[in-house]
Design a protein around this motif. Sequence first.
Motif, short mmCIF file in Angstrom:
data_model
loop_
_atom_site.label_atom_id
_atom_site.label_comp_id
_atom_site.label_asym_id
_atom_site.label_seq_id
_atom_site.Cartn_x
_atom_site.Cartn_y
_atom_site.Cartn_z
N ALA A 149 -12.94 5.97 -2.76
CA ALA A 149 -12.65 4.64 -3.31
C ALA A 149 -12.48 3.56 -2.25
O ALA A 149 -12.48 2.38 -2.57
CB ALA A 149 -11.39 4.72 -4.18
N ALA A 150 -12.32 3.94 -0.98
CA ALA A 150 -12.17 2.93 0.07
C ALA A 150 -13.49 2.63 0.78
O ALA A 150 -13.53 1.86 1.74
CB ALA A 150 -11.12 3.37 1.09
N GLY A 152 -17.71 1.46 0.86
CA GLY A 152 -18.38 0.20 0.51
C GLY A 152 -18.49 0.02 -0.99
O GLY A 152 -17.99 -0.96 -1.57
N VAL A 153 -19.14 0.97 -1.66
CA VAL A 153 -19.27 0.88 -3.12
C VAL A 153 -17.89 1.06 -3.76
O VAL A 153 -17.55 0.37 -4.72
CB VAL A 153 -20.25 1.96 -3.65
CG1 VAL A 153 -20.33 1.90 -5.17
CG2 VAL A 153 -21.64 1.77 -3.05
N GLY A 154 -17.08 1.96 -3.20
CA GLY A 154 -15.80 2.32 -3.80
C GLY A 154 -14.86 1.14 -3.99
O GLY A 154 -14.31 0.93 -5.07
N LEU A 155 -14.69 0.32 -2.94
CA LEU A 155 -13.76 -0.82 -3.06
C LEU A 155 -14.23 -1.83 -4.10
O LEU A 155 -13.43 -2.43 -4.81
CB LEU A 155 -13.61 -1.52 -1.70
CG LEU A 155 -12.77 -0.80 -0.64
CD1 LEU A 155 -12.72 -1.63 0.64
CD2 LEU A 155 -11.37 -0.50 -1.13
N LEU A 156 -15.54 -1.99 -4.18
CA LEU A 156 -16.07 -2.95 -5.16
C LEU A 156 -15.93 -2.40 -6.57
O LEU A 156 -15.61 -3.13 -7.51
CB LEU A 156 -17.54 -3.28 -4.82
CG LEU A 156 -17.68 -4.00 -3.47
CD1 LEU A 156 -19.14 -4.06 -3.04
CD2 LEU A 156 -17.12 -5.40 -3.56
N THR A 171 -9.71 8.37 -5.31
CA THR A 171 -9.56 9.42 -4.30
C THR A 171 -10.07 8.88 -2.96
O THR A 171 -10.96 8.04 -2.90
CB THR A 171 -10.37 10.70 -4.63
OG1 THR A 171 -11.76 10.38 -4.61
CG2 THR A 171 -9.98 11.29 -5.96
N ALA A 172 -9.46 9.39 -1.89
CA ALA A 172 -9.92 9.09 -0.53
C ALA A 172 -9.26 10.11 0.39
O ALA A 172 -8.40 10.88 -0.04
CB ALA A 172 -9.54 7.67 -0.12
N SER A 173 -9.68 10.11 1.67
CA SER A 173 -9.24 11.19 2.57
C SER A 173 -8.04 10.82 3.44
O SER A 173 -7.66 11.61 4.30
CB SER A 173 -10.41 11.62 3.46
OG SER A 173 -10.76 10.55 4.32
N LEU A 180 -5.63 0.89 0.81
CA LEU A 180 -6.67 -0.13 0.67
C LEU A 180 -7.23 -0.12 -0.76
O LEU A 180 -7.44 -1.17 -1.37
CB LEU A 180 -7.78 0.15 1.69
CG LEU A 180 -8.85 -0.90 1.86
CD1 LEU A 180 -8.27 -2.24 2.28
CD2 LEU A 180 -9.88 -0.43 2.91
N ALA A 181 -7.45 1.08 -1.28
CA ALA A 181 -7.96 1.19 -2.66
C ALA A 181 -6.96 0.55 -3.63
O ALA A 181 -7.34 -0.15 -4.57
CB ALA A 181 -8.21 2.65 -3.02
N LYS A 182 -5.69 0.76 -3.36
CA LYS A 182 -4.65 0.17 -4.22
C LYS A 182 -4.71 -1.36 -4.18
O LYS A 182 -4.66 -2.02 -5.21
CB LYS A 182 -3.27 0.67 -3.76
CG LYS A 182 -2.18 0.28 -4.71
CD LYS A 182 -0.87 0.94 -4.35
CE LYS A 182 0.17 0.56 -5.40
NZ LYS A 182 1.50 0.97 -5.01
N LYS A 183 -4.84 -1.88 -2.97
CA LYS A 183 -4.94 -3.35 -2.82
C LYS A 183 -6.15 -3.89 -3.58
O LYS A 183 -6.21 -5.05 -3.96
CB LYS A 183 -5.10 -3.72 -1.34
CG LYS A 183 -3.81 -3.76 -0.59
CD LYS A 183 -3.97 -4.57 0.70
CE LYS A 183 -2.84 -4.24 1.64
NZ LYS A 183 -3.20 -3.33 2.73
#
Length: 326
Positions: A149-150, A152-156, A171-173, A180-183
Amino acid sequence: MRGVLVEKVGGPEVLEFKTDLPVPKPGAGEVLVKNELAGLNYIDTYFRTGLYPSKKPEILGKEGYGTIVSLGSDEKPLQGLSVGDKVVWMGGSGYAEYTAAPALHTYKIPDGLDGKLALASFLQGLTALSLIREAHPVKAGEYVLVHAAAGGVGLLLCQMLKATGAHVIATASSREKLDLAKKNGAEFLINYSEEKDLVAKVLEITPGGQGVDVVFDGVGKSTFEDDLLMVKRKGSLVSFGNASGAVPPFAISRLTAKNLRLLRPTLFNYITTREEFTTYTKELFQFILDGKLDIKIHDTYPLEDIRRVHEDLEARKTTGKVLIKI
Ligand code: NDP
């Protein structure tokens, strides 16, 4: 011209920075763009390694930003484009000073939009938008799992899904990536490198423990089997990439367990016509102009550092968009 040539498949070492490549001649339906920036996408690594076969020698790079310097052999304005226009384009051979870009997938940057931001949002933004509109048209209130999710495609995806009113499970590692995904709109966060029972965790989050309405999975091999267990009955598994490797062959009869919908879409088949392409691009750029989409640029690397760019992407060191200064 300056550019990066790949003569054989392999690791980042096959990316050869050159200064004596011929400037391409735009053919019918093409425009010649002098690039200022190229966009990096995970797909570039698939063509480099041979996971996706392509003819070599090849200049990689699926998108760029620059100025039209000449028109194709038809020598008439193409798709309303003219010499001098600042554009973003999608096609091939972007790791170079000049690209003969398909006019059909070239878009004049609207007034007020920074070219760098336009490129940073472009291919990955159109991917996110078409996935949530067409692969699984997401509705408010749905539970959606976004892997990596953090990225390029994930954040968008996180931002667009949040704006749609969906509940995003990211999900992220790493902790930093999850923050960042939360933000960017994710509501529930899971570190899939550490979580012992990812399936149980996701089921626990969803109403009645039934699973998510849809999984958007660009990770591929390492997450696919779990995805099948985390999607609810009649839900969708949208597998759109292979960052961890390609999903192995799969018996479709396994979908009967929950009447799942399994999709394996690619952006280019959602934007095949000029109308499809411009409709999505116009909407994407309007989001940015209206302040509704925040574009995170990880870094802008010089073209000469192209090997390091691929290394960092594959080592999972990047978040958001990676750009290359030509
Ligand atoms: P990202 O910026 O998302 O980078 C890939 C991410 O995948 C990494 O940062 C990493 O995040 C995660 N990942 C999980 N396992 C691995 C692994 N074994 N090796 C490396 N990375 C891993 O890239 P993009 O945004 O460019 O692309 C995301 C995915 O979407 C890719 O699979 C890409 O091919 C696909 N895609 C598909 C399109 C289509 O049309 N179908 C169009 C555009 C992209 P973490 O560390 O958090 O796990």
